[in-house]
Design an enzyme around this catalytic site. Structure first.
Site, PDB file in Angstrom:
ATOM      1  N   THR A  38       0.805  -1.143  -0.133  1.00 10.05           N
ATOM      2  CA  THR A  38      -0.059  -0.057   0.027  1.00 10.05           C
ATOM      3  C   THR A  38       0.908   1.223  -0.140  1.00 10.05           C
ATOM      4  O   THR A  38       1.846   1.353   0.541  1.00 10.05           O
ATOM      5  CB  THR A  38      -0.894   0.041   1.203  1.00 10.05           C
ATOM      6  OG1 THR A  38      -1.794   1.038   1.187  1.00 10.05           O
ATOM      7  CG2 THR A  38      -0.194  -0.057   2.586  1.00 10.05           C
ATOM      8  N   ASN A  44      -0.566   3.969   1.252  1.00 12.20           N
ATOM      9  CA  ASN A  44      -1.127   4.663   2.103  1.00 12.20           C
ATOM     10  C   ASN A  44      -0.957   4.419   3.601  1.00 12.20           C
ATOM     11  O   ASN A  44      -1.420   3.460   4.019  1.00 12.20           O
ATOM     12  CB  ASN A  44      -2.986   4.347   1.772  1.00 12.20           C
ATOM     13  CG  ASN A  44      -3.580   5.441   2.949  1.00 12.20           C
ATOM     14  OD1 ASN A  44      -3.216   5.795   4.058  1.00 12.20           O
ATOM     15  ND2 ASN A  44      -4.880   5.625   2.489  1.00 12.20           N
ATOM     16  N   LYS A  83      -3.600   3.604   6.141  1.00 12.92           N
ATOM     17  CA  LYS A  83      -4.211   2.286   6.041  1.00 12.92           C
ATOM     18  C   LYS A  83      -3.336   1.157   6.878  1.00 12.92           C
ATOM     19  O   LYS A  83      -3.685   0.421   7.669  1.00 12.92           O
ATOM     20  CB  LYS A  83      -4.440   1.723   4.664  1.00 12.92           C
ATOM     21  CG  LYS A  83      -5.391   2.220   3.964  1.00 12.92           C
ATOM     22  CD  LYS A  83      -5.294   1.630   2.568  1.00 12.92           C
ATOM     23  CE  LYS A  83      -6.330   2.009   1.451  1.00 12.92           C
ATOM     24  NZ  LYS A  83      -6.404   1.561   0.400  1.00 12.92           N
ATOM     25  N   GLU A 140      -4.350   0.529 -11.404  1.00 11.34           N
ATOM     26  CA  GLU A 140      -5.618  -0.069 -10.882  1.00 11.34           C
ATOM     27  C   GLU A 140      -6.548  -0.181 -12.081  1.00 11.34           C
ATOM     28  O   GLU A 140      -6.663   0.703 -12.849  1.00 11.34           O
ATOM     29  CB  GLU A 140      -6.107   1.076  -9.947  1.00 11.34           C
ATOM     30  CG  GLU A 140      -6.510   0.646  -8.873  1.00 11.34           C
ATOM     31  CD  GLU A 140      -7.094   1.547  -7.707  1.00 11.34           C
ATOM     32  OE1 GLU A 140      -8.116   2.223  -7.906  1.00 11.34           O
ATOM     33  OE2 GLU A 140      -6.372   1.740  -6.731  1.00 11.34           O
ATOM     34  N   ASP A 199      -8.311  -2.631  -0.794  1.00 12.34           N
ATOM     35  CA  ASP A 199      -9.113  -1.333  -1.581  1.00 12.34           C
ATOM     36  C   ASP A 199     -10.293  -1.164  -0.942  1.00 12.34           C
ATOM     37  O   ASP A 199     -11.189  -1.839  -0.239  1.00 12.34           O
ATOM     38  CB  ASP A 199      -9.664  -1.814  -3.004  1.00 12.34           C
ATOM     39  CG  ASP A 199      -9.662  -0.588  -4.117  1.00 12.34           C
ATOM     40  OD1 ASP A 199      -8.548   0.228  -4.116  1.00 12.34           O
ATOM     41  OD2 ASP A 199     -10.790  -0.325  -4.332  1.00 12.34           O
ATOM     42  N   SER A 200     -10.691   0.062  -0.845  1.00 17.64           N
ATOM     43  CA  SER A 200     -11.734   0.707   0.048  1.00 17.64           C
ATOM     44  C   SER A 200     -12.463   2.084  -0.726  1.00 17.64           C
ATOM     45  O   SER A 200     -11.970   2.427  -1.604  1.00 17.64           O
ATOM     46  CB  SER A 200     -11.542   1.032   1.352  1.00 17.64           C
ATOM     47  OG  SER A 200     -10.230   1.711   1.383  1.00 17.64           O
ATOM     48  N   LYS A 225     -12.673   4.347  15.962  1.00 14.49           N
ATOM     49  CA  LYS A 225     -12.379   3.922  14.431  1.00 14.49           C
ATOM     50  C   LYS A 225     -11.569   2.770  14.386  1.00 14.49           C
ATOM     51  O   LYS A 225     -11.807   1.439  13.752  1.00 14.49           O
ATOM     52  CB  LYS A 225     -11.604   4.941  13.699  1.00 14.49           C
ATOM     53  CG  LYS A 225     -11.566   4.532  12.284  1.00 14.49           C
ATOM     54  CD  LYS A 225     -10.805   5.529  11.469  1.00 14.49           C
ATOM     55  CE  LYS A 225     -11.010   5.098   9.909  1.00 14.49           C
ATOM     56  NZ  LYS A 225     -10.089   5.859   8.844  1.00 14.49           N
ATOM     57  N   ARG A 276     -12.295  -1.218   7.726  1.00 10.05           N
ATOM     58  CA  ARG A 276     -10.852  -1.761   7.563  1.00 10.05           C
ATOM     59  C   ARG A 276     -10.590  -3.046   8.471  1.00 10.05           C
ATOM     60  O   ARG A 276     -10.050  -3.884   8.325  1.00 10.05           O
ATOM     61  CB  ARG A 276      -9.713  -0.849   7.430  1.00 10.05           C
ATOM     62  CG  ARG A 276      -8.604  -1.225   7.252  1.00 10.05           C
ATOM     63  CD  ARG A 276      -7.603   0.149   6.848  1.00 10.05           C
ATOM     64  NE  ARG A 276      -8.144   0.868   5.760  1.00 10.05           N
ATOM     65  CZ  ARG A 276      -8.752   1.789   5.525  1.00 10.05           C
ATOM     66  NH1 ARG A 276      -8.817   2.646   6.617  1.00 10.05           N
ATOM     67  NH2 ARG A 276      -9.259   2.217   4.266  1.00 10.05           N
TER      68      ARG A 276
HETATM   69  P1  IMP Z   1      -7.926   3.217  -2.254  1.00  2.00           P
HETATM   70  O1  IMP Z   1      -6.506   3.537  -1.802  1.00  2.00           O
HETATM   71  O2  IMP Z   1      -8.064   3.019  -3.858  1.00  2.00           O
HETATM   72  O3  IMP Z   1      -8.522   1.883  -1.622  1.00  2.00           O
HETATM   73  O4  IMP Z   1      -8.817   4.323  -2.063  1.00  2.00           O
HETATM   74  C1  IMP Z   1      -9.588   4.609  -0.767  1.00  2.00           C
HETATM   75  C2  IMP Z   1     -10.146   5.890  -0.609  1.00  2.00           C
HETATM   76  O5  IMP Z   1     -11.446   5.813  -0.008  1.00  2.00           O
HETATM   77  C3  IMP Z   1      -9.221   6.812   0.001  1.00  2.00           C
HETATM   78  O6  IMP Z   1      -8.203   7.431  -0.710  1.00  2.00           O
HETATM   79  C4  IMP Z   1     -10.327   7.518   0.701  1.00  2.00           C
HETATM   80  O7  IMP Z   1     -10.551   8.644  -0.044  1.00  2.00           O
HETATM   81  C5  IMP Z   1     -11.576   6.503   0.865  1.00  2.00           C
HETATM   82  N1  IMP Z   1     -11.527   5.927   2.247  1.00  2.00           N
HETATM   83  C6  IMP Z   1     -11.260   4.639   2.325  1.00  2.00           C
HETATM   84  N2  IMP Z   1     -10.938   4.156   3.652  1.00  2.00           N
HETATM   85  C7  IMP Z   1     -11.381   5.315   4.474  1.00  2.00           C
HETATM   86  C8  IMP Z   1     -11.001   5.614   5.860  1.00  2.00           C
HETATM   87  O8  IMP Z   1     -11.017   4.743   6.631  1.00  2.00           O
HETATM   88  N3  IMP Z   1     -11.449   6.865   6.069  1.00  2.00           N
HETATM   89  C9  IMP Z   1     -11.483   8.013   5.239  1.00  2.00           C
HETATM   90  N4  IMP Z   1     -11.415   7.681   3.903  1.00  2.00           N
HETATM   91  C10 IMP Z   1     -11.426   6.394   3.481  1.00  2.00           C
END
Ligand code: IMP
Length: 184
Positions: free
Chosen positions: A5, A7, A10, A34, A62-63, A159, A165
């Protein structure tokens, strides 16, 4: 175990929790293109692409945030939408909208090259009328989980217990521990 990741949030949100399952994760940053699709499709595709590069058991996640009054928008486009219009833009779209219900969804994909599995976590809640709090990331400032009156960004300790998550990773942790028990 490698958690692929870019991020850091995360990663930090699940690191300690996974330790309780005896799983130590290490963050790996890879540039992976992606695909378009559901969170499940995106996570599985990313896991396979990452495996072809690092060739070790790994997880990806992914979220997204799904707002019911906006037919699930931003959903799978959450990252992109966040970067473009920020929570402020979402609040503008929601002006005058009574149904504030929304949910966060996370899909964890695990692969060891032989098999691929996904685990899903959802947390229901609503979109606040203004941004509140300074903890967390992205849409945490406008998301109030069901049963609470504060945003995720105001209560990181909550949270850490109930997020999409954490739920998805707990499912993964339970499965992984069981699988190891049967393997040996
Ligand atoms: P990914 O990195 O492609 O999975 O994108 C996930 C996106 O969903 C993040 O950049 C946020 O914009 C949103 N997101 C997912 N999980 C969260 C969370 O726990 N808090 C706030 N935003 C989230």
């Amino acid at each position: 175990m490698k958690f692929v990741t870019t991020n850091i949030h995360k990663f930090e949100e699940v690191r300690t929790m996974l330790k309780e399952f005896g799983i130590n994760i290490e963050r790996v940053e890879l540039k992976i293109s992606e695909v378009r699709g559901t969170n499940e499709e995106i996570a599985m595709d990313a896991a396979l692409k990452a495996y072809s590069i690092i060739k070790e058991p790994l997880i990806v996640e992914d979220s997204g945030l799904f707002i019911n009054a906006l037919n699930g928008f931003p959903g799978e486009f959450s990252k992109w939408v966040y970067n473009k219009i920020k929570p402020e833009g979402i609040l503008k779209l929601m002006e005058g909208v009574k149904d504030r219900s929304a949910y966060f969804k996370a899909v964890v994909a695990y692969t060891d090259g032989k098999e691929i599995k996904t685990f899903t976590g959802i947390v229901e809640g609503s979109i606040s009328y203004e941004e509140k709090g300074n903890k967390g990331f992205a849409f945490d400032v406008i998301f109030v989980p069901e049963g609470y009156s504060k945003t995720f960004a105001e209560m990181p300790e909550v949270k850490a217990k109930i997020s999409h998550r954490v739920k998805a990773f707990k499912e993964f942790g339970k499965w992984f521990v069981k699988r190891q028990t049967y393997e040996f």
